[in-house]
Design a protein around this motif. Structure first.
Motif, PDB file in Angstrom:
ATOM      1  N   GLY A 197      -2.412  -8.592   3.822  1.00  0.00           N
ATOM      2  CA  GLY A 197      -1.493  -8.583   5.257  1.00  0.00           C
ATOM      3  C   GLY A 197      -0.344  -7.371   5.326  1.00  0.00           C
ATOM      4  N   ASP A 198       0.526  -7.335   4.355  1.00  0.00           N
ATOM      5  CA  ASP A 198       1.559  -6.621   4.452  1.00  0.00           C
ATOM      6  C   ASP A 198       1.342  -5.447   4.011  1.00  0.00           C
ATOM      7  N   GLU A 199       0.170  -4.662   3.930  1.00  0.00           N
ATOM      8  CA  GLU A 199       0.185  -3.335   3.563  1.00  0.00           C
ATOM      9  C   GLU A 199      -0.928  -2.563   4.295  1.00  0.00           C
ATOM     10  N   SER A 200      -0.830  -1.216   4.138  1.00  0.00           N
ATOM     11  CA  SER A 200      -1.998  -0.457   4.907  1.00  0.00           C
ATOM     12  C   SER A 200      -2.936  -0.084   3.917  1.00  0.00           C
ATOM     13  N   ILE A 201      -4.080   0.029   4.643  1.00  0.00           N
ATOM     14  CA  ILE A 201      -5.204   0.694   3.809  1.00  0.00           C
ATOM     15  C   ILE A 201      -4.689   1.795   2.930  1.00  0.00           C
ATOM     16  N   VAL A 202      -4.165   2.712   3.206  1.00  0.00           N
ATOM     17  CA  VAL A 202      -3.549   3.901   2.400  1.00  0.00           C
ATOM     18  C   VAL A 202      -2.942   3.092   1.204  1.00  0.00           C
ATOM     19  N   GLN A 203      -1.947   2.319   1.281  1.00  0.00           N
ATOM     20  CA  GLN A 203      -1.161   1.568   0.288  1.00  0.00           C
ATOM     21  C   GLN A 203      -2.244   0.800  -0.833  1.00  0.00           C
ATOM     22  N   ALA A 204      -3.252   0.342  -0.173  1.00  0.00           N
ATOM     23  CA  ALA A 204      -4.176  -0.445  -1.066  1.00  0.00           C
ATOM     24  C   ALA A 204      -5.060   0.411  -1.908  1.00  0.00           C
ATOM     25  N   LEU A 205      -5.282   1.557  -1.199  1.00  0.00           N
ATOM     26  CA  LEU A 205      -6.333   2.627  -1.962  1.00  0.00           C
ATOM     27  C   LEU A 205      -5.533   3.225  -3.178  1.00  0.00           C
ATOM     28  N   VAL A 206      -4.289   3.334  -3.062  1.00  0.00           N
ATOM     29  CA  VAL A 206      -3.405   4.000  -4.118  1.00  0.00           C
ATOM     30  C   VAL A 206      -3.447   3.192  -5.368  1.00  0.00           C
ATOM     31  N   ARG A 207      -3.631   1.757  -5.124  1.00  0.00           N
ATOM     32  CA  ARG A 207      -3.814   0.955  -6.226  1.00  0.00           C
ATOM     33  C   ARG A 207      -5.049   1.179  -7.033  1.00  0.00           C
ATOM     34  N   ILE A 208      -6.012   1.614  -6.352  1.00  0.00           N
ATOM     35  CA  ILE A 208      -7.443   1.941  -7.157  1.00  0.00           C
ATOM     36  C   ILE A 208      -7.503   3.485  -7.349  1.00  0.00           C
ATOM     37  N   GLY A 209      -6.371   4.203  -7.329  1.00  0.00           N
ATOM     38  CA  GLY A 209      -6.177   5.777  -7.541  1.00  0.00           C
ATOM     39  C   GLY A 209      -6.774   6.421  -6.555  1.00  0.00           C
ATOM     40  N   ILE A 210      -6.865   5.965  -5.450  1.00  0.00           N
ATOM     41  CA  ILE A 210      -7.342   6.970  -4.425  1.00  0.00           C
ATOM     42  C   ILE A 210      -6.192   7.597  -3.385  1.00  0.00           C
ATOM     43  N   ASP A 211      -5.953   8.704  -3.458  1.00  0.00           N
ATOM     44  CA  ASP A 211      -4.921   9.037  -2.598  1.00  0.00           C
ATOM     45  C   ASP A 211      -5.549   9.850  -1.350  1.00  0.00           C
ATOM     46  N   ILE A 212      -5.063   9.134  -0.044  1.00  0.00           N
ATOM     47  CA  ILE A 212      -5.551   9.790   1.197  1.00  0.00           C
ATOM     48  C   ILE A 212      -4.479  10.551   1.664  1.00  0.00           C
ATOM     49  N   PRO A 213      -4.563  11.795   2.047  1.00  0.00           N
ATOM     50  CA  PRO A 213      -3.366  12.627   2.570  1.00  0.00           C
ATOM     51  C   PRO A 213      -2.994  11.990   3.596  1.00  0.00           C
ATOM     52  N   VAL A 214      -1.641  12.002   3.808  1.00  0.00           N
ATOM     53  CA  VAL A 214      -0.712  11.323   5.130  1.00  0.00           C
ATOM     54  C   VAL A 214       0.158  12.273   5.753  1.00  0.00           C
ATOM     55  N   SER A 215       0.562  12.291   6.821  1.00  0.00           N
ATOM     56  CA  SER A 215       1.552  12.917   7.308  1.00  0.00           C
ATOM     57  C   SER A 215       2.526  12.106   8.048  1.00  0.00           C
ATOM     58  N   CYS A 216       2.183  11.862   9.405  1.00  0.00           N
ATOM     59  CA  CYS A 216       3.026  10.813  10.232  1.00  0.00           C
ATOM     60  C   CYS A 216       3.149   9.447   9.843  1.00  0.00           C
ATOM     61  N   GLU A 217       2.137   8.880   9.309  1.00  0.00           N
ATOM     62  CA  GLU A 217       1.945   7.565   9.009  1.00  0.00           C
ATOM     63  C   GLU A 217       2.007   6.640  10.077  1.00  0.00           C
ATOM     64  N   GLN A 218       1.960   7.061  11.293  1.00  0.00           N
ATOM     65  CA  GLN A 218       2.008   6.384  12.565  1.00  0.00           C
ATOM     66  C   GLN A 218       0.876   6.252  13.415  1.00  0.00           C
ATOM     67  N   GLY A 219      -0.353   6.856  13.088  1.00  0.00           N
ATOM     68  CA  GLY A 219      -1.494   6.897  13.831  1.00  0.00           C
ATOM     69  C   GLY A 219      -1.243   7.927  14.704  1.00  0.00           C
ATOM     70  N   VAL A 220      -0.521   9.146  14.703  1.00  0.00           N
ATOM     71  CA  VAL A 220      -0.418  10.056  15.724  1.00  0.00           C
ATOM     72  C   VAL A 220      -1.108  11.511  15.422  1.00  0.00           C
ATOM     73  N   CYS A 221      -1.042  11.811  13.808  1.00  0.00           N
ATOM     74  CA  CYS A 221      -1.320  13.308  13.714  1.00  0.00           C
ATOM     75  C   CYS A 221      -2.871  13.427  13.327  1.00  0.00           C
ATOM     76  N   GLY A 222      -3.527  12.488  12.865  1.00  0.00           N
ATOM     77  CA  GLY A 222      -5.013  12.551  12.562  1.00  0.00           C
ATOM     78  C   GLY A 222      -5.032  12.918  11.216  1.00  0.00           C
TER      79      GLY A 222
END
Ligand code: FES
Length: 87
Positions: free
Chosen positions: A17-42
Motif C-alpha cells: 500500500g505504501d509503494e508504487s508499481i514502479v518501486q515494487a518492480l525494481v525489487r524483482i529487477g525490472i526497471d521501468i523508465p520514469v520521468s515526472c513520477e506524477q502521472g503527467v508525462c506518459g
C-alpha cells in the motif's frame, strides 16, 4: 496490496500500500523508465493484458481509461487483485 505479473519477464511481485508499481518492480529487477513520477508525462506507460487498473494519472483520456488496456505505473494502482502487464 495487489499482485503485478510481468508477463514478458515471467516474474510477479506484490505491490504494498505504501509503494508504487514502479518501486515494487525494481525489487524483482525490472526497471521501468520514469520521468515526472506524477502521472503527467506518459513515460512509464505500460500495456495491461489482464486486470483492472485504478487510474490515478492525468495523462490518459477518459476513453483510454475505460479501455483498461494501458496504465501509468508510476502512480496508478489496481482495482483487481491482479494486474498482468506486457513487460
Ligand atoms: Fe510521468 Fe509516469 S513517469 S507519467
Amino acid at each position: 496490496s495487489f499482485e503485478v505479473v510481468a508477463a514478458a519477464s515471467g516474474k510477479a511481485v506484490t505491490v504494498a500500500g505504501d509503494e508504487s508499481i514502479v518501486q515494487a518492480l525494481v525489487r524483482i529487477g525490472i526497471d521501468i523508465p520514469v520521468s515526472c513520477e506524477q502521472g503527467v508525462c506518459g513515460t512509464c506507460l505500460c500495456t495491461v493484458l489482464e486486470g483492472e487498473p485504478e487510474h490515478r494519472d492525468v495523462y490518459l483520456t477518459d476513453e483510454e481509461r475505460a479501455d483498461n488496456d494501458q496504465i501509468l505505473v508510476c502512480c496508478s494502482r489496481a482495482r483487481s487483485a491482479r494486474l498482468v502487464l506486457d513487460i
